[in-house]
Design a protein around this motif. Sequence first.
Motif, PDB file in Angstrom:
ATOM      1  N   VAL A 193      21.996  50.719  54.885  1.00 44.12           N
ATOM      2  CA  VAL A 193      20.702  49.765  53.808  1.00 44.12           C
ATOM      3  C   VAL A 193      19.654  51.150  53.395  1.00 44.12           C
ATOM      4  CG1 VAL A 193      21.554  47.717  54.601  1.00 44.12           C
ATOM      5  CG2 VAL A 193      19.081  47.999  54.636  1.00 44.12           C
ATOM      6  N   CYS A 194      20.131  51.005  51.664  1.00 41.55           N
ATOM      7  CA  CYS A 194      19.028  51.615  50.488  1.00 41.55           C
ATOM      8  C   CYS A 194      18.048  51.012  49.832  1.00 41.55           C
ATOM      9  CB  CYS A 194      20.402  52.795  49.168  1.00 41.55           C
ATOM     10  SG  CYS A 194      21.378  53.910  50.801  1.00 41.55           S
ATOM     11  N   SER A 195      18.207  49.265  50.234  1.00 42.76           N
ATOM     12  CA  SER A 195      17.564  48.832  49.420  1.00 42.76           C
ATOM     13  C   SER A 195      18.029  47.123  49.491  1.00 42.76           C
ATOM     14  CB  SER A 195      18.456  49.265  47.797  1.00 42.76           C
ATOM     15  OG  SER A 195      19.539  48.619  47.399  1.00 42.76           O
ATOM     16  N   LEU A 196      17.003  46.852  49.236  1.00 47.35           N
ATOM     17  CA  LEU A 196      16.690  44.719  48.989  1.00 47.35           C
ATOM     18  C   LEU A 196      18.240  44.270  48.593  1.00 47.35           C
ATOM     19  CD1 LEU A 196      16.413  42.442  49.946  1.00 47.35           C
ATOM     20  CD2 LEU A 196      14.500  42.273  47.814  1.00 47.35           C
ATOM     21  N   SER A 197      18.301  45.098  46.928  1.00 47.79           N
ATOM     22  CA  SER A 197      19.962  44.193  46.927  1.00 47.79           C
ATOM     23  C   SER A 197      21.152  45.041  47.567  1.00 47.79           C
ATOM     24  CB  SER A 197      20.466  45.358  45.142  1.00 47.79           C
ATOM     25  OG  SER A 197      18.665  45.157  44.630  1.00 47.79           O
TER      26      SER A 197
ATOM     27  N   ALA B 188      21.199  44.560  50.861  1.00 48.21           N
ATOM     28  CA  ALA B 188      21.459  44.574  52.136  1.00 48.21           C
ATOM     29  C   ALA B 188      21.614  42.767  51.439  1.00 48.21           C
ATOM     30  CB  ALA B 188      19.543  44.378  52.540  1.00 48.21           C
ATOM     31  N   VAL B 189      20.922  42.578  50.783  1.00 48.70           N
ATOM     32  CA  VAL B 189      21.028  40.972  50.644  1.00 48.70           C
ATOM     33  C   VAL B 189      23.498  40.460  49.543  1.00 48.70           C
ATOM     34  CG1 VAL B 189      21.590  39.455  48.649  1.00 48.70           C
ATOM     35  CG2 VAL B 189      19.474  40.745  49.320  1.00 48.70           C
TER      36      VAL B 189
ATOM     37  N   ILE C 255      29.846  43.251  49.710  1.00 55.79           N
ATOM     38  CA  ILE C 255      30.797  44.737  50.213  1.00 55.79           C
ATOM     39  C   ILE C 255      30.273  44.251  51.545  1.00 55.79           C
ATOM     40  CG2 ILE C 255      29.167  44.809  47.917  1.00 55.79           C
ATOM     41  CD1 ILE C 255      27.070  46.353  49.865  1.00 55.79           C
ATOM     42  N   GLU C 256      30.803  45.489  52.604  1.00 55.59           N
ATOM     43  CA  GLU C 256      31.604  45.928  53.563  1.00 55.59           C
ATOM     44  C   GLU C 256      30.722  47.708  53.839  1.00 55.59           C
ATOM     45  OE1 GLU C 256      31.705  44.062  55.802  1.00 55.59           O
ATOM     46  OE2 GLU C 256      32.168  42.084  54.457  1.00 55.59           O
TER      47      GLU C 256
END
Length: 513
Positions: free
Chosen positions: A159-163, A165-166, A173-174
């Motif tokens: 993951v590149c960001s908290l958004s 990951a959420v 999203i997959e």
Amino acid sequence: MLARLKTFTLLGIEAMPVDVEVDISPAAMPKTILVGLPDAAVKESTHRVERAIVNSGFVRPQDRVVINLAPGDLPKQAASFDLPVALGVLAGSGQLALDRLEDYAVVGELALEGLTRPIRGALSIAIEASKNTNLKGLVVPAENAHEAAVVDGIEVIPVCSLSQAVAFFAGEIEIDPVPSCVNQLFEEFSTYEVDFGDVRGQESAKRAMTLAAAGNHNLIMVGPPGSGKTMLAKRMPTILPPLTAPESIATTRIYSALGQLPAGQPLLACRPFRSPHHTISDAGLVGGGSPPSPGEISKAHNGILFLDELPEFNRKTLEVMRQPLEDGVVTISRALRSTTFPANFMLIAAANPCPCGYRSDPRRTCNCLPTQIEKYMGKISGPLMDRIDIHIEVPAVPFDELSSPAGGGSTSTQMRADVTKAREGQLARFGNGAVQYNAQMSSRQVRQFCKLNKPCQHMLRHSVEEMGLSARAHDKILRVARTIADVAGDESIDETHLAEAIGYRSLDRDFWS
């Protein structure tokens, strides 16, 4: 509302499982409380998490937030709790469903804008996560994904960001797991830029280094400045067998835990070569600190530790290597706990024969007084020398050999062939047990595999009595003789093998008598 996530913390180079519990309850004033034995870096994470949540477009809870990192008696370090804490706060406040969180462990540091940053120890964390059968995968910052994906048996989600990951945990999203590419990494990074063919002359020293590599023996070189000791030592990894996958992972996790992996290289494919300066401290060499962290001998695990100008090192610092040289591990004990680091390395040392360096050089005059030489060489203790199997003298190279065209001496390819043949014989002899090389043989195995005929027994008895060798040196001679026989392809040890092995123990009696 209570939310619970799985994450990990590092203790030395080992990853320990941690439960992140977030409870949000109404309160008159918003307040965040973090408990669970966090250090200063973890305590500061609450401020980063709050701003990352807001800057990622989510709502910061205006209530009482209690974050518990369990177990409570385990020290928590570093900033890898940012991402799991942020997800726990969002789940506890009803902004994220809890269902998918149970299947994944989460680690990661957050920037204020909500982007993820790499963490230390991703490889150790992935190894520990793969042991948990209840976990489907591991969510890590994208920069750590290839490092963690080295481990089989667990999905690694970058993951590149908290958004992002959420969105993944919400099912919006997959994200495809990062595939393992161990073979590709070995092909890309397992090359050396140096070769023994670059060293002019010194064929006897190359012979000794071949034997050292074949049996995993420690070695010391004594000679004047500029004779090629450092060049020889730097080329030792080129004749050692390639790292196996388990060896590579065991070595890589040490550098991963320290945050010292080379950029763009998630896996070490070449054997490490460590050459610390002689001003290094005890803790820098064997490890230490609070909490304990690995030292140079652990960074040299499955590789080479080269100590140049050995007498210049502090004698007390050298003495702390005695136990790791015998056991292959080092244990750092503190008041609360003890931590054990791997330290299975080959020691190569280099020394000048006197303070000026020209005691054994026929072309230069040595002006050192006997008392100066004795004091200089006395920094290396007899017990430490006993733990070094092979002692050789490296003389100055004559001009004719220096000016000769390249290609006349032994190359790494030729020397590696002898090493490989000898190690294959040792593998057949020892099997897949704890002992893999002749240098690791126990006293019982020495008696079993290093049997001598009558002439050899007489030769060894005479050498031990004349040279005043210790019981450890006696066994070292037999181990080296066994390696010499293996390189020659002989089943038993004969007089020529034993005579050469004895010759590798005589130098310390000349310089350290």
